[in-house]
Structure formats: C-alpha cells, structure tokens
Design a protein around this motif. Sequence first.
Motif, PDB file in Angstrom:
ATOM      1  N   VAL D 381      72.380  -4.430  55.828  1.00  0.00           N
ATOM      2  CA  VAL D 381      72.770  -4.962  54.539  1.00  0.00           C
ATOM      3  C   VAL D 381      73.637  -3.919  53.864  1.00  0.00           C
ATOM      4  CG1 VAL D 381      71.918  -5.523  52.266  1.00  0.00           C
ATOM      5  CG2 VAL D 381      70.748  -6.375  54.280  1.00  0.00           C
ATOM      6  N   ARG D 382      74.606  -4.412  53.137  1.00  0.00           N
ATOM      7  CA  ARG D 382      75.522  -3.510  52.448  1.00  0.00           C
ATOM      8  C   ARG D 382      74.726  -2.488  51.640  1.00  0.00           C
ATOM      9  NH1 ARG D 382      80.002  -6.495  49.115  1.00  0.00           N
ATOM     10  NH2 ARG D 382      80.212  -7.415  51.168  1.00  0.00           N
ATOM     11  N   GLU D 383      75.029  -1.225  51.869  1.00  0.00           N
ATOM     12  CA  GLU D 383      74.236  -0.176  51.228  1.00  0.00           C
ATOM     13  C   GLU D 383      74.432  -0.158  49.732  1.00  0.00           C
ATOM     14  OE1 GLU D 383      71.801   1.890  52.324  1.00  0.00           O
ATOM     15  OE2 GLU D 383      71.946   0.523  54.028  1.00  0.00           O
ATOM     16  N   SER D 384      75.676  -0.089  49.346  1.00  0.00           N
ATOM     17  CA  SER D 384      75.889  -0.035  47.910  1.00  0.00           C
ATOM     18  C   SER D 384      77.123  -0.834  47.579  1.00  0.00           C
ATOM     19  CB  SER D 384      76.058   1.420  47.483  1.00  0.00           C
ATOM     20  OG  SER D 384      76.270   1.451  46.104  1.00  0.00           O
ATOM     21  N   SER D 385      76.904  -2.086  47.292  1.00  0.00           N
ATOM     22  CA  SER D 385      78.033  -2.912  46.950  1.00  0.00           C
ATOM     23  C   SER D 385      78.476  -2.544  45.544  1.00  0.00           C
ATOM     24  CB  SER D 385      77.631  -4.374  47.011  1.00  0.00           C
ATOM     25  OG  SER D 385      76.331  -4.512  46.514  1.00  0.00           O
TER      26      SER D 385
END
Lengths: 516, 299, 397, 397
Positions: D381-385
């Motif tokens: 999952v995107r770490e830090s969108s």
Amino acid sequence: MVTPLLSLTGIGKEFPNGTVALSDARLTVQPGSVHGLVGANGAGKSTMIKVIAGAHAPTSGVMRWKGEQVVWRTPGAANRAGVATIMQHVPLAPTLTVLENVFLGTPGPWRLPRARRAEFARLLERVGYAIDPDAEVAGLAIGERQMVAILQALATGAELVVMDEPTASLAEGERQVVFDVVRRLSAQGTAFLYVSHFLDEVLSLTDRVTVLRDGTVVEEGATGDYDEDRLVQVIVGRDLLEAERRRAGPVPEDAPVLLSVRGLRSPSGVRDVAFEARAGEVIGLAGLLGSGRSEILHAVYGADPRATGEVLVEGRPVRRNPRAAVAAGMALVPEDRGSQGLVGTFPIWKNISLPDVASLSSGRSLPREPAEHERAERAIADLGIVCPGPDALPTELSGGNAQKVVFGKWLYGGARVFMLDEPTAGVDVGAKADILELVRRFAAGGGSGGGSGSGSGGNVVLVVSSEFEEILAVATRVLVVREGRIVAERAAHETSEEELLMLANGFGEGGANHAA
Amino acid sequence: AGDGNKQYTIGVSNLGLSFPFPAAIGKGIKEEADKLGIKIVELDAQGKADKQSNDVQDLIAQQPDGVLILPVDSGVAQGLADRLKASNIPTVAVASQVGDPKQRQLKDVYPGLVALVTQDEYAAGGKAGEIAASVVPGGGKMAIVEGQAGFAEVVQRYQEFPKSAAAKGATYEVVARQPGDWVQDKAQSACQNMLSSNPDTQLFYAQSDDMAAGCAKAVAAAGSKAKVVGIGGSKLGIDAVKSGAIAGTVCYKPEDLGKLALTTLHQHLTGQKKQDAAFVTYDTPAITKDNLADCTPQW
Amino acid sequence: MPRKDLRSRLAAALRPGNAGVVYALLLIVAVLTLLTAQLGRPPYLSATNVINILDQSSLIAILAVFTTVVLISGNFDLSVASVAAFSAATVLSLVAPLGLPVAMAIALGAGLVCGAVNGLIVQLVGINAFIVTLGTMTAVRGLVLILTDGRTITASDPDAQSSLIALQAGYWTVPHILAILGAAAAAAGVFVLLRRSRPAGIALLAAGAVAIVLSPVLGFELRLSKPTYYLIVIAGITWAVLRYTVIGRRLYAVGANAEAARLSGINVNRYRIGAFVLNGLGSGFVGILFAAKLLAINPTGLQGTELTVLAAAILGGTSLFGGLGSVLKSVVGALILFTLDNGFNVLNLGANYQGVIVGTVVVVAAAIYTVAGRQRQVKRVRESSKPQVQVRQEALR
Amino acid sequence: MPRKDLRSRLAAALRPGNAGVVYALLLIVAVLTLLTAQLGRPPYLSATNVINILDQSSLIAILAVFTTVVLISGNFDLSVASVAAFSAATVLSLVAPLGLPVAMAIALGAGLVCGAVNGLIVQLVGINAFIVTLGTMTAVRGLVLILTDGRTITASDPDAQSSLIALQAGYWTVPHILAILGAAAAAAGVFVLLRRSRPAGIALLAAGAVAIVLSPVLGFELRLSKPTYYLIVIAGITWAVLRYTVIGRRLYAVGANAEAARLSGINVNRYRIGAFVLNGLGSGFVGILFAAKLLAINPTGLQGTELTVLAAAILGGTSLFGGLGSVLKSVVGALILFTLDNGFNVLNLGANYQGVIVGTVVVVAAAIYTVAGRQRQVKRVRESSKPQVQVRQEALR
Ligand SMILES: Nc1ncnc2c1ncn2[C@@H]1O[C@H](COP(=O)(O)OP(=O)(O)OP(=O)(O)O)[C@@H](O)[C@H]1O
Ligand SMILES: Nc1ncnc2c1ncn2[C@@H]1O[C@H](COP(=O)(O)OP(=O)(O)OP(=O)(O)O)[C@@H](O)[C@H]1O
Ligand SMILES: O[C@@H]1[C@H](O)[C@H](O)CO[C@H]1O
Ligand SMILES: [Mg+2]
Ligand SMILES: [Mg+2]
C-alpha cells in the motif's frame, strides 16, 4: 453555423449475436466543446464510442469528421485523423512501463527517446498528476491504470478526446485532475466527448448532452437546460428513489456482533486493523486511492494468504482462506470484475451460481441446471441486468451490467457478511439506487429471499467506495482508512463528506500519523 | 528363382524409414522384390515400438504371405513374433534380434521365426577392436562415444571390442564414455569435451560412422593426434576413411541385408529352402585406407 | 416449447463450430474409404479394421482424456509419456517377484507420485508448468534409463506374462450390443438434450446413430479389444464428472479464471494439483497397459508420445489457456491421428509422403472447425434477443 | 539524484528475480568447477572449455533468440527444428550445382516461406499456434524426408564442401579483445544505466566485468568460434532492436495485450506474422550453419531440438503468454543446458544418470528465480500518499 467536428447520423450497430446495440443513433460534437453522452447500462454508449474510435464497424449510418464523410476501419485510422479514445475497459499492455504505454501508438524509430521523458514530465505537469514513468503497469492499482489511459489519450494531442467513464474507478483527487484537464484543454480548443454515470460531473463539465436509451437517442440539448432530476428522468424513464439521499441511523446497541476482526496485518500493507460489526450494520470504508481498503477486504476474506490476524463470524474463528470464508458466510464483490469477478467462458447463469453451486446441486455434487437458470433469471430481474438472457457471456455485456452479474453471484447464497469493493463503479444512476437499496435491505436481514434468510435480525455489509457521498448514503458507520490502518471512526449520520476527506488525507484529530 | 506363378505379398514392418540404415534395408528389400515379382506392403514404425505393434496388427489384418520385421525393440518384437506366428504368417526378423538379448544368445534365434537375418553386431564390435589395435598398437587411453542410451547396440558393439583388441596385443584404458546419441553434432561436442578433460586420449571408438565423423572434426579442431574408429560403413564413414579423418570402420551392407532377408523368406515360402529359426548373416569386413575397395557404402 | 428447444439444441450441437472435430474425422474416414475402394485395397470400414483403429488409439486416447483435464484446469503436462514408460518399466520389473496386483499398485503409485510432484511444484512453488514438466519428463526418463540399465526389460516369467496379457489382450464380445448400445446412447442423448446440455446430448445421439447404422456392418455382436472398453469407461466417466458434477464446474472455472474461482471460495490449488495427480495416475495406468500390450519396454519407449497426446487434445478443441475443452472431443482428436496412421498402412502409402500429409491434415482439420466456429459466432442469433425492455424499475418493488 | 538512481537501478537489475537465470548459470558453473577440481580433472574453466561451451551452445542459442521474439509477440513455434533441417538439406543438395550464395539464398527463402506460412495461418485463419506449428513441424519434416529420400545427404563436392566449411569452421582471434570488449561493455553499461534502462545496462556491465576478470584466465586474445560470433551479433542486434526501437515496444505491446495494441493503432497481424517470418528466416540460417558444421544431414536430423530451444527461452524467463522475455536471458538459458551436457562429458558421468540430473537442475534453476522473483513482487500500500485534497463538489463548482 460552424461545421461540427464530428457528426453521426443514422448509426446502427448489430452484434453478431443479434443484439442491436445502436439503431438510428445520432450525435453532433462541436469543435472545442465538451459533449456529454449519458444513458443507462447497456444503452449503447460504449458501442457508439467504439464506432467513433474505429474499433467497431457500424452496420449502418454515416459519420462525418469536419464535414467530410469518413470510414475508419482501424483504431489507427481514427487516431491519425485526430481522435483519441479512452476505452471503458482500460486496455493497456501490462508488461510495459507507464511511459511506454502512454506513448504506445506514437510513431518514430526509437522505443523510448529521451525527448519523451521531457514530454511526459510536461504532460504530468499540465495535468497536475504524478506517477512513476518507469513503473510497470501490471503493478498499478486500477485507478492508476485509468489515469495512464487518460494520459495516453492526451499525449496524442488529438482534436477530439473521447472518454468512456474515465472517473468510474478514480478517487476524489484524481477525479479533480480529470475535470481540470477537460476544462483547461477545452478552453484551448480540444473537444471532448464525455461519458459518465456521475450526473453531477456531466452537468458541470459539459456544454451539451445526448441521452441514449436502448440504442437510440431520446434527447439532445444544451446542458444548461437540465438539472439532475430531469436528467435522471430522461435516462431511466422514471423518477429516482428519494432513498439515495437518505442517511441510515445506527443499529441498536444490543444487536449481536456478527463479524469481529482482530490484529489483522499483511505484508501488502494492512496494519493492525481491528473492528467489530453488528447485525444490521453497513460499514463504509472511506479512504484515498491506494490507502489499502481493498487490501483490508482481501485480508478479512482470507484472500491474501500472507495476512495474519483473527476474523470471527458469529463468534467462530474463520480459517484464513476464501473457501473457509465462503463457508462461514462471507462474500466478496471484488474491485476488478473482469479479472477477479467473472469467468469469461461461463454464461451468466454459471457465473451467478459459482460460489454457491453446491447448494444448488443434488447431494451437493450434481448441479441442478434448471435451478441455476432460475436463480440467474431472478438476478437478471432483480438487478435489471440488460442482456439477451442467462445464456449470454459476460463479454457480451456492457460494463455496468457485467458488474451487476458479479453482484448477483452473492445475493442468494446465504451470505451474512458482504464485502463490496466499489460495487457501483460504472453502474448507472438507476441501478446504483437499486443496488444501494439492496444493500440496505440485505443489512436489515430482509435478504433477497433465497437461502439468505437465517432471520437472526440482520447481516453485515462492508462497503468500499471512492464516492463518499455514496458511503454516507448507505452506511451506518464509517471507518476511515489511511496507509493500511483505520485512523478514524464516525457514525454516518454525524459526519460529512468534507470531514471524511480531511480524515482520509491525514488531517483532523483521528489522524495522528502524519507522514510528510 | 520363383518357379510357381503365385504372386506373393510380403509385409515389411520397418523400424523407421527416416533412419538411413533401416531405410537402406528397405530399399534392398524392394529392389529384390521387384526382381522376384513380389508385392511389398511396407509400414514405417517411425522408431516407436508401440507404433510397430500397431503396424503389425494392421499387417495381420491384410493377411500377407509372409512378414519381414525390423524390430524397434527386441523385447517388444518377441510379442509381435508370437502374434504373427499365431496368425500363421511366416516371419523373418531383420537387422535386430527378437527376444531379450540379456537372456538369449544372438544365434539362438527366437523359436517360431523362419530366420533371423542380420549382421553380427558383437562380431562387428570385435572387428572395430582389431582396427584399433592396428592404428593404436599396444593400447593406450581410449574414449568411447556411445549411441543413445537405451539402444541394444550400445552394449553389443562394445562387448567384443576389448577382447579382440587384446588378442592383437592392445589393451586400452577407457578414460571416458559419453553418449553421442547416434548424431554427429552431439558426438562432436562430446569428443570436444572429453578431449578437453582428457587431452592425452589416443583413441576414440565411436559406435556409429555419423558419430565418428563428428568426433573426427573435434579431434582435428583440437589439434589432437588421437585416432578415431567408427562402425557402420556408411557413405560418411567411408568418405572419412578415404580422407584420413577416421582410421577405420566396419562395413555394414544394409541393401544386401535387405535382399538376403527377402530371399530367405521367399525361399521358405516357395519351399525352395524351408528354414526354422535359422541364423543367417553376412560378412562385415573391417575397412581401413588399405582396403577401401572392399566396401561400397550402401547408406 | 421444450420440443422447439430440443430442435434448436440439436442444431446447435451439430454446428461445425461445435462438432467440428467429429466432422473432420468423418471426412477423413470417408476419404480413406473411397481411396481404398478405388485402389482395390481391403475395405477400409471392415469390422476388423474399425476394431483395430479403436484398439490402436485407445491407450493414447486415455492419455489424452487425462491431459485434457490438466489443460482444462489451466496447466500443461509434458511428462505423461515418460511417466507411462516408468510405470511400464516398474510393472515389468516387479511382476515376476511380486505378482501382478502388487506390481500394478506400485506402478500406479509411481505414476501418482510423479503427478503429485508436478502438481506441487507448479502450484506451490509457482513455476511455469511447461518448464516443470519438461524437467520431470527428462528426469523420469532418466529414472527409466536407470531402472532398465539401458536395455529392454521383458516379463520373461511365463506366469507373469500371462497375468499381464490377461489385462489387455483379447476382445470382449457382447451380442447385438452395437444396436443395443446405440439405442441406449441415442435415448440418453435425447434425455440429456432435454436437460439443456447441447454438446453432450448431441455427442451421445450422434454416437448412438452411428452405432445403430454400423451395427449391420460390424456384425450383430460388439467385439472390441479390452483397451477400447477401458477407454470407453474412462472417457465416459470423466466426461460425466466434468459435465454433470460440481467438480467439473469448478475445474472449468479454475482454468478459465483462477482468481475469480479463488474468490468464489474454490480451492484452486486442490483442483489443479488434483488434475496433475489424476494425469500421473492415468499415465501410470496406461503404462501398465503398454507393458501388458508390448510385454517389454526399453528406455526410449513411448518417447515423443507427449506431443501426440497434446495434439489429440488440442485437435479436439481444448484450449492451452485453460477453461475450455471436452474429453470426448480429445478422444476424437486421437482417433483422427490414428485413423491417418492406419489409413497409410492400409493404403500402403510411401513413408516419404506421410509426414507432409499428416501435417497438412492436422492443420486443415483445425482450420475447418476454427473457421466454422467463427462463422457460428457471426451467425448466432439468440431467439430471445427481442427488444430489450427494461424491467428493472418494477423488479425491486 | 542520478547517482542514487544508478545505484538503485544496479541493485534492481542484480536482484535474483531479474537476473535469476544468470545466477543459476553461475551456480552450475561453480559447482562444476569445484567438482572437476575435487575429482582431479583438468580445470573446468579453462580457455578451451569455455570456448567449447560457447561454440556448442551457439546454434541452439540463435534459435532461442528468434523463438523468444515469437514468444514475446504472444505466439508459439514448434517447427524451428524441422525448418532448420529442411534448410540444411536444401543447402546441401544445392550447393554443388548452384554454388553457395544461391544455395544459401534458396535455403533462407525456404525458411522464410515456412515462417510466413505459420504466421499467415495462425494470424489470418486464427488457428491455435501450437497446433499449426505442430502441423508444420510434421509437414516440413516430411519434406526433409522427401528431399533426402531416407538417406544422409552430404556435400561431397570438394569445392562446395570448402565453401560451406568456411562459413562456420575455425576461430576468429582478436588480441586483448576480452579486456577491450569488457571495458567497452562496462562503459556502455554505465551509459545505458544513466539512460535509465536497468536490466540492459546491468547486463552489459556484468558482462563487461566478467570479461575483464576472465581476460587473464582466457589469455590475452579472444578466440571464439565463428558461430559464437554469429550468436553475439544476432543476439546483440535483436536485443538492441527490442530494447531501443519502436519495433520492440510495439512487439511487447502486441504480446502483452493485443487489443490495447490494436486500439493504439498498431498492426497486430503485421508484428505477429513478422515474428514468425523472422523465426523462419533464423531457422533457415541456423540450418545452413548446421549443414556447414556437419556437412551432412539425415532425415531425422535435429529432431527434438524444438523442445530444447523452447526450454532455453523459458528457462530465460520468457512467458508463454506473451509480452515478457529477454533474448539475452534466453541465450543464458541455452548456456545452462549446454553447460550441463559439457559438464557431464568433462566429469565423465554415466549416461544413465544424466537424464535425472538435467531434469532436476532445470526445475531447480527455474525454482531459484521464480521464488526470488516472487519476493520482489510483494505489493505494498502506498506508504505516504501526499494529500489528495479537495472535495469533488468544490472541484465541480
Ligand atoms: N461484443 C458484444 N457482443 C454482443 N453484444 C454486445 C457486445 N458489446 C456490447 N453488447 C451489447 O450491446 C449493448 C450496448 O452495450 P454498451 O457497452 O454500448 O453499453 P453502455 O451504454 O456502454 O453501458 P455501460 O454504461 O454499462 O457501460 C448491451 O446490451 C450489450 O450487452
Ligand atoms: N505510490 C505508490 N507506489 C506504489 N504502488 C502504489 C502507490 N500508490 C498506490 N499503489 C498501488 O495501490 C495498491 C493499493 O491500493 P488499494 O487498491 O489497496 O487501495 P484502495 O484503498 O482499495 O483504493 P482503490 O480505491 O483504488 O481500490 C497497491 O497494490 C499498490 O500497487
Ligand atoms: O545400426 C544403426 C545405426 O548405426 C544408426 O546410426 C543407429 O541405429 C543403429 O541401429
Ligand atoms: Mg460502457
Ligand atoms: Mg482498491
């Protein structure tokens, strides 16, 4: 009067299986305008677009481009004339990178000239979106793929950009990107043909709108002459239920806990997810694209074999695989219907009975085909699936109708925990209302008849949707997801779209974990 | 030779018409048949024992007067010979033994056959050993390029080799034995590789002329002085003997063999010479540069 | 309405796109019959010859049946011929010391283990089935070589021999059976058609009709070799399981879209490994029959047969991508290949021309029904596709 | 930033999931080197032996290069070995009467026609490539049989022979070449890496490094057989075309998603037929080289080679489903197979045991990098969108 950029008159399209998708349809797109094309699922929108794109040959009718009669036999011909199309079922080459897909059709001797990188950077800047040009498309989430397809169309510098439901699987932020692009480019003279089931988008973006019903044009006019209710009326031929805007209240405190999730984690990024759901609850999972909502559903369902944690249905632990999940009464409507939801070689009736085929069988081993047909016919009626009949293949269905088939797989099987990942993506306004109503009725335990009526006062539904409006319309409780964890929880009647968006972006009290 | 006016039809179950050796036997059979006015029904087993079994079934259905069988597999052929016998079709085995070679001597012909007409593979191996003893006298380091694992010839063509070499005073130390699968290319690679690990090899014994020709190329390319001995007397082999690429070979005569097999069967059918489980063979001379004239290659 | 249904189903099942491989076979048989008559060769459609063709095809056709199951499940197996040879070598080595039942059990077990190894590596390690089964094909062939020590293995013990022979040699005769079976098949076909299952019903019906027609030709008794009966039973059972049971339904789903099947609660690994295991077991069984038929096996025995088996299945219309295929059509595919071989033998056609003809016929046969199938997709008009009224509005009230 | 990029790209390209087949080869070579040392045999990595391995692999590796192109385009070709044999038979029959250039042209033309026939039938009639090329494999093999009439064809004419021999026999020697080439390759690798092309650059860099390291071992001059040079040139050009030209991009696109390619205006048929034609032409060329190497061909020559070629490509990680594959890795796949054969010869391992070992090594090699590759694909999952602000309503008003 200016010569229309594109005009279609008397267009008919009959598919080999006898389906008449278009008959005597017409369309006129003026240069530099944004033209909306709306209609219910199966009305013929995508078919018309494929005719324009040179992907389908029409069976009758005349097409003019800048006043000249044209026949585009291949998509390449349409491209060269200046038409770029974003198809509904995002066709990209999964083993190539984003950059290569964006410039797939571009001529020139080199595979990836340096200049393309700069061009791509400019394109991203113009569009206001960021994506790694060297990422392989196979690894992208469905929304990102949609954005790549949009970039691909824009990269050709076409005079007419045709968009078939470009925002159906986009999150809020990306939707906005699309709107900005359409506005900016149309101001610079690019014309757009815009298909969407989001009527608010159509009303605010387009100059004129054409409404298709059953393959023919029922109305055409300036967008300014319509409001949402009237448009809905024209599209579906009836008034919509007020229900869509209704907010559900919380379920009683003493309702039994049906689903408990504890300490759920997975290498795909789910972190310490824990929640409980009581009979009758509809829980919305709100979050941004890539926040991990799909991953949470997959982990709960046991579809992600690396996920760890405990999931209990009616107090009994469920082993971590989809088979056990189905046996325990869970159901998953996945996000990507083509690759995860439907068996392309099975007719509708076999698809619908697939998860539950044993209970439709004599001695749980010999399928009773008449019973299966019956169930399929019922789903077709209940969900209003537009199709030639239960023997049709999913590939012969319009996008929204295919989605309804996936939904139909789980309606009658006795599931008590429903997990819906973007259940209304690409579904028309009328059907969307029907589906939301079904969700409510299902949560209330009314079931849709069939075997579901275990009668213990209700079931549980988990809904992932990128439309917060929709979440609020159907959910009793909302969990906000960010970076794979639940960062906030709200009762649906006590929150707003604005608040959810703030929370999803990591602002607000719940969002303790900011990562810059 | 035929005095009766009866036209005979003879079935031939050939082990594989794509393989030059059995194809040449087939050619010999047909030429002789034309001479004798015999009608031939020739079936091609394509090197597969199971197909040969089907072919024999199809032959039996056609009720020929006699059958020549070139066995794909000696063990399988035993059952086929039994079936042919049960159908009262006189049968001659050609080029390969019928019956498990582990349990049956070559000259102990399978009962029920009219005859086994073949070259003596064991004796031929012995001849190759004699050539070796004459080109690398006294013995030395030897490497063997074997046929494809699983062929009876791999064992047969080696068995007498050391004995007859020893009889001529040469004892060889086998430093390597690797499969060349009957084909030139693989034999060339095998010799290349065996040479690189045993550069002092003095003699290569290749179990067929094709392999010998391939091996000779490897020897030449490596600048080795090793001698190559083949077996088979094929065109490729004789040409290589002529050019000096290989030291010698053993002359097989497949066309003659075919003719011999057909006459043997024909004479049995006409009653001219009735035979029962006879062992019929022909001479396979050792060929070196000195007696090239003794071998006109037939395949 | 049911009557009309029946007729349209019959028509559908008889369409070249559906029954194409059967037409291809009939065409080949017709050509061969005419040619043999023309050339004054023994009649092609004689009882003996038909019985022989069936007998000759049967072992490969059994392999094709099981390979079809693997293909339907979405995998691929190149190792069948090696496994069959291994099983044959095993049974031939062990029949004398241990007796037939034990030797057979061990040979079957060996086949099962090979299949399980394939399945476990492909599904659990996740390596491409082509490369895995190419590897096991080579490795198992190596085992055969070790077991036989490079020589032919025979069952020389007379008792052992006769017990093996009893397994497959000889014919079973049933009087009037052809007419009886034909009638039964036709009846079953009609029944099945009524149960809405086109290709199946029509296959039965066609088989029945052919049987009845041929009954006077073949004599009033059915005389088929034992392997032919084995084939009939195995193909029949497999077909019925695939066609009528939940297992079959799930197997097709797993092959067509594994992810959709998995998310529908189907244990994909179990079905795919199961298919490999079945194929291993089937190859083991066929190996035993080969041992019984040939009474010997050498290390290269059956080499190359894997391509024949795959060709039969794919000629029968089985997809290499999973989810599509019919075991009955694969059997017909095998019959095509053996009918050609047998035809050459009967016609005494020179070996030189056989390859070109086989290759051409295979491509043309595939072309016939590919093109016919395409035609069908263009013409297919659903009776029910009248103007699509939208009933949705009322549906939920 | 470019520096950091370079390092991360290097790391990415060196990951087992990417360079797995190279590691597998290195492992095999290491094991063989140790074993030979242990058993007191001459050193495995001697100049002669390395040159031999390259020479022995080269023709099959060339076939694997072109087959990889067909596989990338989303098709499949079983006919290469038959076509090569046909071309070899053609050139050997014609070289004496017509001279080498004309004979070669005709042989290449024959290969081209075979490829075109495959391509046209597969793409325009729409029959499955497996069955079509199985058919042409059989038919062309039949042509070889007709042409050779069951015999070995040789080029007995001395002039013809020597012109053929000149084509492939002997070695070309370039002094210091290894070090020079190595340095050049490494430099090119760095350049390519800077141009953001990971696997390519790293392959070059690695090749360069290996060359430089081996330079003292192999002597200060490069002495390789002519076929090895042919392989290097063909693989290099094909790789560069696939990697750097629009043709490559389109070919991959056509294989990965034909519909997407079609909608982007790419002529799918042209690319897929083109791949078959190229493969036919390549097989024709390899056939000529075989003819030149063996100066003889018999009707069964090269039979079975098609599976070796496919195995090389698939060991190299080429997908059977199209859109994925690298010609350089296919070459490494071929090297693995021939290194094994060479190792057996050098170790003098008994023929009986070779099959089991080859089969096992093939599966294990594939397992190594399948498992390694899987590790890499763990989706996150995107770490830090970065905040995707704005409510839709606002965007619209
Ligand atoms: N390839 C096909 N073969 C047969 N019928 C088809 C095919 N494609 C579409 N149809 C049918 O044509 C009709 C119109 O489909 P189309 O995809 O144009 O609808 P749509 O308006 O785009 O719907 P949606 O909003 O659900 O995407 C539908 O009834 C559909 O089932
Ligand atoms: N920045 C990024 N880098 C790499 N991968 C990303 C990134 N952003 C998103 N992804 C992809 O997004 C996927 C996670 O998205 P997921 O589908 O779980 O989100 P979601 O909350 O369900 O959103 P959606 O509305 O798209 O379904 C991952 O599989 C990953 O491949
Ligand atoms: O005698 C023949 C030839 O030597 C051939 O090369 C291989 O098969 C053997 O039986
Ligand atoms: Mg649509
Ligand atoms: Mg998602």
